[in-house]
Structure formats: structure tokens, C-alpha cells
Design a protein around this motif. Structure first.
Motif, PDB file in Angstrom:
ATOM      1  N   ILE A   1      48.152  24.073  24.444  1.00  0.00           N
ATOM      2  CA  ILE A   1      47.794  23.728  23.075  1.00  0.00           C
ATOM      3  C   ILE A   1      48.481  24.697  22.109  1.00  0.00           C
ATOM      4  CG2 ILE A   1      45.910  23.537  21.403  1.00  0.00           C
ATOM      5  CD1 ILE A   1      44.081  22.832  23.770  1.00  0.00           C
ATOM      6  N   ILE A   2      49.256  24.144  21.171  1.00  0.00           N
ATOM      7  CA  ILE A   2      49.921  24.964  20.155  1.00  0.00           C
ATOM      8  C   ILE A   2      48.937  25.317  19.046  1.00  0.00           C
ATOM      9  CG2 ILE A   2      51.788  25.058  18.451  1.00  0.00           C
ATOM     10  CD1 ILE A   2      53.221  22.926  20.116  1.00  0.00           C
ATOM     11  N   GLU A   3      48.164  24.302  18.625  1.00  0.00           N
ATOM     12  CA  GLU A   3      47.290  24.519  17.485  1.00  0.00           C
ATOM     13  C   GLU A   3      46.179  23.480  17.494  1.00  0.00           C
ATOM     14  OE1 GLU A   3      47.797  25.327  12.652  1.00  0.00           O
ATOM     15  OE2 GLU A   3      49.451  24.508  13.844  1.00  0.00           O
ATOM     16  N   ARG A   4      44.969  23.903  17.122  1.00  0.00           N
ATOM     17  CA  ARG A   4      43.829  23.014  16.878  1.00  0.00           C
ATOM     18  C   ARG A   4      43.626  22.897  15.373  1.00  0.00           C
ATOM     19  NH1 ARG A   4      42.206  25.911  21.550  1.00  0.00           N
ATOM     20  NH2 ARG A   4      41.402  24.568  23.232  1.00  0.00           N
ATOM     21  N   LEU A   5      43.460  21.660  14.874  1.00  0.00           N
ATOM     22  CA  LEU A   5      43.405  21.451  13.429  1.00  0.00           C
ATOM     23  C   LEU A   5      42.238  20.566  13.047  1.00  0.00           C
ATOM     24  CD1 LEU A   5      47.155  20.697  13.436  1.00  0.00           C
ATOM     25  CD2 LEU A   5      46.258  22.561  12.073  1.00  0.00           C
ATOM     26  N   ASP A   6      41.638  20.880  11.902  1.00  0.00           N
ATOM     27  CA  ASP A   6      40.573  20.064  11.311  1.00  0.00           C
ATOM     28  C   ASP A   6      41.185  19.316  10.126  1.00  0.00           C
ATOM     29  OD1 ASP A   6      38.392  18.964  10.042  1.00  0.00           O
ATOM     30  OD2 ASP A   6      37.149  20.757  10.202  1.00  0.00           O
ATOM     31  N   LEU A   7      41.211  17.980  10.202  1.00  0.00           N
ATOM     32  CA  LEU A   7      41.882  17.173   9.180  1.00  0.00           C
ATOM     33  C   LEU A   7      40.933  16.624   8.130  1.00  0.00           C
ATOM     34  CD1 LEU A   7      44.258  15.118  11.513  1.00  0.00           C
ATOM     35  CD2 LEU A   7      44.734  17.281  10.359  1.00  0.00           C
ATOM     36  N   ARG A   8      39.656  16.998   8.187  1.00  0.00           N
ATOM     37  CA  ARG A   8      38.668  16.382   7.303  1.00  0.00           C
ATOM     38  C   ARG A   8      38.897  16.693   5.832  1.00  0.00           C
ATOM     39  NH1 ARG A   8      33.613  17.990  11.103  1.00  0.00           N
ATOM     40  NH2 ARG A   8      35.130  19.641  11.544  1.00  0.00           N
ATOM     41  N   ASN A   9      39.455  17.830   5.527  1.00  0.00           N
ATOM     42  CA  ASN A   9      39.696  18.209   4.131  1.00  0.00           C
ATOM     43  C   ASN A   9      41.188  18.306   3.820  1.00  0.00           C
ATOM     44  OD1 ASN A   9      36.896  18.512   3.481  1.00  0.00           O
ATOM     45  ND2 ASN A   9      36.911  20.442   4.636  1.00  0.00           N
ATOM     46  N   SER A  10      41.973  17.494   4.523  1.00  0.00           N
ATOM     47  CA  SER A  10      43.422  17.548   4.333  1.00  0.00           C
ATOM     48  C   SER A  10      43.990  16.138   4.285  1.00  0.00           C
ATOM     49  CB  SER A  10      44.082  18.325   5.476  1.00  0.00           C
ATOM     50  OG  SER A  10      45.485  18.247   5.392  1.00  0.00           O
ATOM     51  N   SER A  11      45.016  15.952   3.445  1.00  0.00           N
ATOM     52  CA  SER A  11      45.700  14.654   3.379  1.00  0.00           C
ATOM     53  C   SER A  11      46.801  14.554   4.432  1.00  0.00           C
ATOM     54  CB  SER A  11      46.318  14.460   1.987  1.00  0.00           C
ATOM     55  OG  SER A  11      47.256  15.481   1.704  1.00  0.00           O
ATOM     56  N   THR A  12      47.058  15.640   5.166  1.00  0.00           N
ATOM     57  CA  THR A  12      48.097  15.670   6.192  1.00  0.00           C
ATOM     58  C   THR A  12      47.605  14.973   7.455  1.00  0.00           C
ATOM     59  OG1 THR A  12      48.858  17.787   5.332  1.00  0.00           O
ATOM     60  CG2 THR A  12      49.624  17.154   7.516  1.00  0.00           C
ATOM     61  N   THR A  13      48.480  14.216   8.085  1.00  0.00           N
ATOM     62  CA  THR A  13      48.132  13.512   9.313  1.00  0.00           C
ATOM     63  C   THR A  13      48.631  14.274  10.525  1.00  0.00           C
ATOM     64  OG1 THR A  13      50.165  12.225   9.186  1.00  0.00           O
ATOM     65  CG2 THR A  13      48.194  11.264   8.174  1.00  0.00           C
TER      66      THR A  13
END
Length: 244
Positions: free
Chosen positions: A41-53
Motif C-alpha cells: 500500500i502506497i497511501e490510504r486516503l479519505d475522499l469524503r471531504n475531497s473532490s479528487t477521485t
């Protein structure tokens, strides 16, 4: 870059060269539905407050080979390899996508973005961003959300294609294109990615001092004129066909 397309003309098989680009495509691996990777795993991300997909993050990360995305929790995991069944565990809501390179005609790449126009001769994919004048940060965000950037004009052919487009569709606007100078009175102009401009199409008496952006002047046949970056303006946006 050229590639060949095969068509039939009056029953004859014809191979024709066309402009092509190499793009990343993401293929869902349905055998991994409701599983999630736990290694590489390179990175874990939370997309709930982001417009990035998630796919855009993987697209821009050269180390990313695949990703997991959970549409329920809006989480994303970027993975450095393509996984096998022995590297995943069960968990509801996850889908797995593999990143692959594919060669496609430029026109196909352009038409996948709503509202963009493709000029085959200039190999340019671009659009007038908005008729409402907006500030530069908002314009940049809108371009980026469409997978693009501010329009970069690098040749006479590209300039002529843009002029034809503006004269036909938006003759009453003077949009901003990519190009700025750190020193308002200087002679060095760069794109936003810091590449130096080597082509210019200044109108008479241009550029003026104390203005650090580039616009296309409707009063001067859409030749270039220096503009003020901090003011509200209209903008031209492009999907770069040499990859982003």
C-alpha cells in the motif's frame, strides 16, 4: 506520436496514420469485489471531504499500479503492484482497479471529455471554460477537475486553431491562456509547470508592464496581450494530449 487505424473504403482495407496518445485506463477486476489489499500500500486516503477521485490520484502517481476503492465509506488505497487472491481479505464495499497503458487516437481521448473541441491539424483538445468571468484559482480548479490545465499555445498552428474557434463561437471574449512572468516587468514567461515559453504571438505594443498573465485580445484579432492575473477573467482550458 502516430499509430495506424484500419478502415474499409469501397471494400478495400486501408491503413491510415493518425495522431495517437498513450493514456492510462483503469479496468475493474470483478474477481476482487468485496475484497481489499493489505500489502504494498502506497497511501490510504479519505475522499469524503475531497473532490479528487481515486483513479485520478493513481493516474498522477507514477508508483501506483492499482487501487482499491470503497464507495460506501469513500476510502481509497493506492497499491504499488497488481495483486493476487492470496494478498486480499474480505470486506464489504471494496472494488479493485488495475492501471494499464493503452494507445488511443487523440480524437478519442478528447471526445471523452464533455464540452472539449478537437482540432485534428493542431492535435489540440480545448474549450472555453466559462462565459462568467472568474478568479484564477477557481478557473484552475475547474480545469483540473476536467482532467486538464490552462491552455498552452506552443505553435502558430495551435494559435490559428484557437483563433478560429474564438472567432466562430466566442468573438466577444478575451480569454486567459497559460503563461505568466514572475517579474511584472521582465522578459521571461513560463507556463504554470515552469516550462519556458518559446512561442509568442504578441499584438502591437505588447506585452505591457505590470501585467503578468497572457490573454487573447478580441480587439486585436486574438493576438496576445498581457493581462492582470488577480482580476476576474474568462479562461481557455485544455486536455493535454501528450499525457497529464
Amino acid at each position: 506520436m502516430f499509430c495506424a487505424t484500419v478502415t474499409f473504403i469501397f471494400g478495400t482495407l486501408v491503413t491510415a496514420p493518425v495522431f495517437c496518445v498513450e493514456v492510462y485506463v483503469f479496468t475493474e477486476m470483478e474477481s476482487f469485489t468485496n475484497t481489499v489489499g493489505n500489502i504494498n500500500i502506497i497511501e490510504r486516503l479519505d475522499l469524503r471531504n475531497s473532490s479528487t477521485t481515486c483513479w485520478r490520484l493513481c493516474h498522477r502517481n507514477s508508483e501506483c499500479s492499482s487501487y482499491f476503492e470503497n464507495m460506501i465509506t469513500e476510502e481509497c488505497r493506492l497499491i504499488s503492484t497488481n495483486l493476487t487472491n492470496g494478498e486480499v481479505v474480505g470486506e464489504t464495499g471494496w472494488k479493485y482497479f488495475v492501471k494499464m497503458r493503452r494507445q488511443v487516437p487523440s480524437k478519442t481521448r478528447c471526445l471523452s471529455h464533455a464540452g472539449f473541441s478537437f482540432d485534428e491539424e493542431a492535435n489540440l483538445c480545448f474549450k472555453f471554460l466559462t462565459e462568467e468571468k472568474i478568479y484564477r484559482p477557481a478557473a484552475r480548479e475547474n480545469c483540473t477537475a476536467a482532467g486538464g490545465r490552462f491552455l498552452q499555445i506552443k505553435s502558430e498552428m495551435q494559435h490559428n486553431a484557437v483563433v478560429k474557434y474564438m472567432e466562430t463561437l466566442y468573438p466577444n471574449y478575451s480569454p486567459i491562456i497559460d503563461g505568466r512572468r514572475p517579474d511584472n516587468d521582465g522578459t521571461v514567461w513560463t507556463f504554470e509547470d515552469d516550462e519556458a515559453l518559446s512561442y509568442f504571438k504578441w499584438g502591437q505594443g505588447q506585452p505591457e508592464n505590470n501585467r503578468n498573465c497572457i490573454g487573447l485580445s478580441k480587439e486585436d484579432d486574438f493576438n496576445w496581450a498581457s493581462a492582470t492575473c488577480s482580476k476576474r477573467n474568462s479562461y481557455l482550458c485544455e486536455v493535454p494530449l501528450d499525457g497529464i
